[in-house]
Enzyme design. Structure first.
Site, PDB file in Angstrom:
ATOM      1  CD  GLU A   1     -81.536  68.825 -67.726  1.00  0.00           C
ATOM      2  OE1 GLU A   1     -82.438  69.537 -68.158  1.00  0.00           O
ATOM      3  OE2 GLU A   1     -81.467  67.605 -67.977  1.00  0.00           O
TER       4      GLU A   1
ATOM      5  CG  HIS B   1     -82.705  72.394 -75.434  1.00  0.00           C
ATOM      6  ND1 HIS B   1     -81.689  72.466 -74.507  1.00  0.00           N
ATOM      7  CD2 HIS B   1     -83.275  71.185 -75.261  1.00  0.00           C
ATOM      8  CE1 HIS B   1     -81.663  71.340 -73.813  1.00  0.00           C
ATOM      9  NE2 HIS B   1     -82.610  70.544 -74.256  1.00  0.00           N
ATOM     10  CG  ASP B   2     -85.120  71.597 -71.992  1.00  0.00           C
ATOM     11  OD1 ASP B   2     -85.534  71.082 -73.041  1.00  0.00           O
ATOM     12  OD2 ASP B   2     -84.256  71.061 -71.261  1.00  0.00           O
TER      13      ASP B   2
ATOM     14  CG  ASP C   1     -80.701  64.886 -70.892  1.00  0.00           C
ATOM     15  OD1 ASP C   1     -81.093  66.004 -71.233  1.00  0.00           O
ATOM     16  OD2 ASP C   1     -81.451  63.909 -70.699  1.00  0.00           O
TER      17      ASP C   1
ATOM     18  CG  ASP D   1     -76.929  70.457 -92.346  1.00  0.00           C
ATOM     19  OD1 ASP D   1     -76.077  71.360 -92.271  1.00  0.00           O
ATOM     20  OD2 ASP D   1     -77.775  70.390 -93.270  1.00  0.00           O
TER      21      ASP D   1
ATOM     22  CG  ASP E   1     -77.179  67.016 -74.672  1.00  0.00           C
ATOM     23  OD1 ASP E   1     -77.352  66.452 -73.578  1.00  0.00           O
ATOM     24  OD2 ASP E   1     -77.741  68.075 -74.988  1.00  0.00           O
TER      25      ASP E   1
HETATM   26  C1  GLC Z   1     -83.404  67.264 -70.450  1.00  0.00           C
HETATM   27  C2  GLC Z   1     -83.319  67.919 -71.814  1.00  0.00           C
HETATM   28  C3  GLC Z   1     -84.680  67.919 -72.430  1.00  0.00           C
HETATM   29  C4  GLC Z   1     -85.128  66.489 -72.588  1.00  0.00           C
HETATM   30  C5  GLC Z   1     -85.027  65.719 -71.270  1.00  0.00           C
HETATM   31  C6  GLC Z   1     -85.109  64.235 -71.494  1.00  0.00           C
HETATM   32  O1  GLC Z   1     -84.185  67.964 -69.566  1.00  0.00           O
HETATM   33  O2  GLC Z   1     -82.771  69.200 -71.711  1.00  0.00           O
HETATM   34  O3  GLC Z   1     -84.723  68.601 -73.651  1.00  0.00           O
HETATM   35  O4  GLC Z   1     -86.448  66.465 -73.026  1.00  0.00           O
HETATM   36  O5  GLC Z   1     -83.831  65.938 -70.587  1.00  0.00           O
HETATM   37  O6  GLC Z   1     -83.931  63.768 -72.058  1.00  0.00           O
HETATM   38 CA    CA Z   2     -79.932  69.769 -93.645  1.00  0.00          CA
END
Ligand code: GLC
Ligand code: CA
Length: 581
Positions: free
Chosen positions: A268, A340-341, A205, A34, A103
């Protein structure tokens, strides 16, 4: 010209760090990371050398895709904290000269967003026009598009036989209609609202997906499901010249939002058309930067693991060299090893004969010393690894589960499909941060939402904190060197130039600026390698060595000054990397 020729901006000399909030630090024992948890670690991040924090989505969300499905863009989700916590984060970051970027997920929202729930009630009405609703063709979906997370991109509208809506990702993530000026204006307003609050910018994103070919043609199927892959659909949409081009859409977005605040933005961007890099990240480009995914695209793991292959050292080296040479005169790419991907970098990029710790330092050095903006991902600085799960049901990520089933449909055994998950699943990078060897790695006092990697007893921040040879200590020295004022022009603006290219298993490059230059040199082979230095290079001093006893920068500099003797040749052990300057 010895230096890249780029207009200077405040973010050029910064180091960024991606936080996956759910897994970073839990402050109240509910097992979910958090905002107060992030605030409690700001000093840690500052000491590491971080300037910019990218916080993955913390907005109200059903978490079908871990927050990338936003139900309310103006609300912080309760499990992450409150708006007050967020304002505290901003002010605490500011006190430390750090910047927060959010994000920005605006290709799609959640199916629980009120726009979409209203649209479902009246698909032809005002709210329906904010999405893409289409009649079926020949009693089927309007076209044969495979969504990133599997299945057809068109989902039938409940209560209607022949009406569908479009979703590039999960069916709970309906795509927003960027051809509707009401949508576009609402996005501008929301972006400006966050910028007014004091965020320094955004990671943006899936932004390339906003451009559609609204005639939605079907294409040649490429799999047993009769569908066609997303990549092709996106590329064709970008080339389609009906409506506004992606360039116009993004230029307008920037002019109405980011440009007014001198915000830092990193896109991205996949499937970019040839020849448009300048338009994206050059002078007055749509974004400050875009991620360099060239290494990750090689393993092709994001959108199809069965097509993936293990990357070789030669591929890695050539890919980095090409990308650097093609981009450095245009702008700043955002350099990553993992995010994270993606799986943990050490699990996919390192040859097995390289010692894990040395290898993490090696990968870090290559990444941080390139031209561009380094983006570390949480846990990379202590060498966190992939997690081995024995059952597909233990995975949480929607994409992993789809990839597993797709692999099985294509003839893989259950064991092999699971082995692919162990290697490529997005969950590998999403395990909780390993802070100490206490219960649950010091991440939470409760039960973590996702298992902590059992190797937390060996790999954790506390253990590495005071160990002068740890990966963490090395990263601190590496980032300090990169930010050293004397070398700023070299490491930030210096020209990337491959060096000693003909020597097998060696990856070396220069960074050259008017006031001086640096040489980064590494051995990826199984044996020691001796390199005869050029006359010019014999005058260099070693500033950082991943196999030294102590990485404290001062020590390294003093030690190398003491042995100022010119060296004619240097010998590197397997996995060894040095920075000379
Ligand atoms: C981007 C993010 C990913 C997400 C996708 C849809 O690729 O990095 O984690 O699942 O967009 O928003
Ligand atoms: Ca927490």
């Amino acid at each position: 010209m010895s230096q890249t020729n780029i207009e200077k901006h405040w973010w050029h000399n910064k180091i960024a760090y991606e936080i996956y909030p759910k897994s970073f630090k839990d402050s109240n024992g509910d097992g979910i990371g958090d905002l107060p948890g992030i605030i409690s670690k700001l000093d840690y991040l500052k000491e590491l050398g971080i300037d910019i924090l990218w916080i993955c989505p913390i907005y109200e969300s059903p978490l079908v895709d871990q927050g990338y499905d936003i139900a309310d863009y103006y609300k912080i989700m309760d499990c992450f904290g409150s708006m007050e916590d967020f304002m505290t984060l901003l002010s605490e970051a500011k006190k430390r000269d750090m910047y927060i970027i959010m994000d920005l997920v605006v290709n799609h929202c959640s199916d629980k967003h009120t726009w979409f729930t209203k649209a479902l009630e009246d698909p032809t009405g005002e709210y329906g026009k904010r999405f893409y609703f289409e009649r079926g063709r020949d009693g089927r979906e309007p076209s044969n598009y495979r969504s990133y997370f599997g299945g057809n991109m068109w989902e039938r509208v409940p209560g209607h036989d022949d009406l569908y809506y479009y979703h590039s990702f999960a069916k709970e993530q309906p795509d927003l209609n960027w051809n509707n000026p009401v949508v576009v204006q609402a996005v501008y307003d929301m972006v400006n609202w966050w910028l007014e609050k004091g965020v320094a910018g955004f990671r943006i994103d899936a932004i390339i997906n906003i451009k559609k070919d609204t005639s939605f043609p079907s294409y040649e199927p490429d799999g047993p499901d009769g569908l066609c892959e997303t990549e092709k659909i996106v590329s064709n949409a970008l080339a389609c010249r009906d409506n506004e081009s992606i360039g116009t859409m993004l230029a307008k977005l920037r002019a109405n939002t980011f440009a007014k605040y001198d915000a830092f933005t990193v896109g991205e961007v996949f499937n970019m058309e040839d020849g448009v890099l300048e338009e994206f990240i050059g002078k007055n480009g749509h974004f400050s930067s875009i991620f360099d995914f060239s290494l990750h695209l090689l393993t092709n793991c994001e959108h199809g693991w069965f097509a993936s292959h293990r990357i070789t050292f030669e591929e890695l080296k050539q890919t980095i060299i090409q990308s650097q040479l093609q981009t450095q005169d245009v702008g700043f790419m955002a350099n990553i090893i993992e995010n994270h991907d993606e799986p943990r970098g050490l699990n996919i990029f390192l040859p097995e004969w390289i010692d894990r710790e040395a290898g993490c330092k090696l990968l870090g050095t290559i990444m941080v010393m390139q031209h561009g903006i380094p983006f570390l991902y949480q846990g990379q600085e202590i060498g966190m690894t992939n997690i081995k799960l024995d059952d597909i049901n233990a995975y949480n990520d929607i994409n992993t589960i789809d990839q597993y089933h797709q692999a099985i449909e294509r003839g893989f055994s259950k064991e092999d499909a699971l082995a692919l998950c162990n290697l490529y699943s997005r969950d590998n990078a999403r395990t909780p941060m390993q802070w100490s060897d206490e219960t649950e790695g010091g991440f939470t006092t409760g039960t973590p939402w996702f298992p902590v990697n059992p190797n937390y007893r060996q790999i954790n921040v506390a253990k590495q904190m005071d160990d002068p040879t740890s990966i963490l200590s090395f990263y601190r020295a590496l980032l300090a060197l990169r930010k050293n004022k004397i070398y700023e022009n070299v490491f930030v603006y210096g020209r990337f130039e491959p060096a000693y290219e003909e020597i097998k298993d060696v990856f070396a490059f220069y960074r050259r600026a008017e006031e001086g230059y640096a040489l980064i040199v590494s051995n990826w082979g199984k044996e020691n390698i001796t390199i005869e230095l050029s006359d010019e290079d014999t005058r260099l001093w070693c500033m950082l060595d991943n196999m030294a006893e102590d990485y404290k920068l001062g020590t390294a500099l003093r030690a190398s000054m003491a042995q100022k003797e010119a060296q004619k040749s240097i010998t590197l052990k397997p996995g060894q990397v040095r920075v000379y300057g």
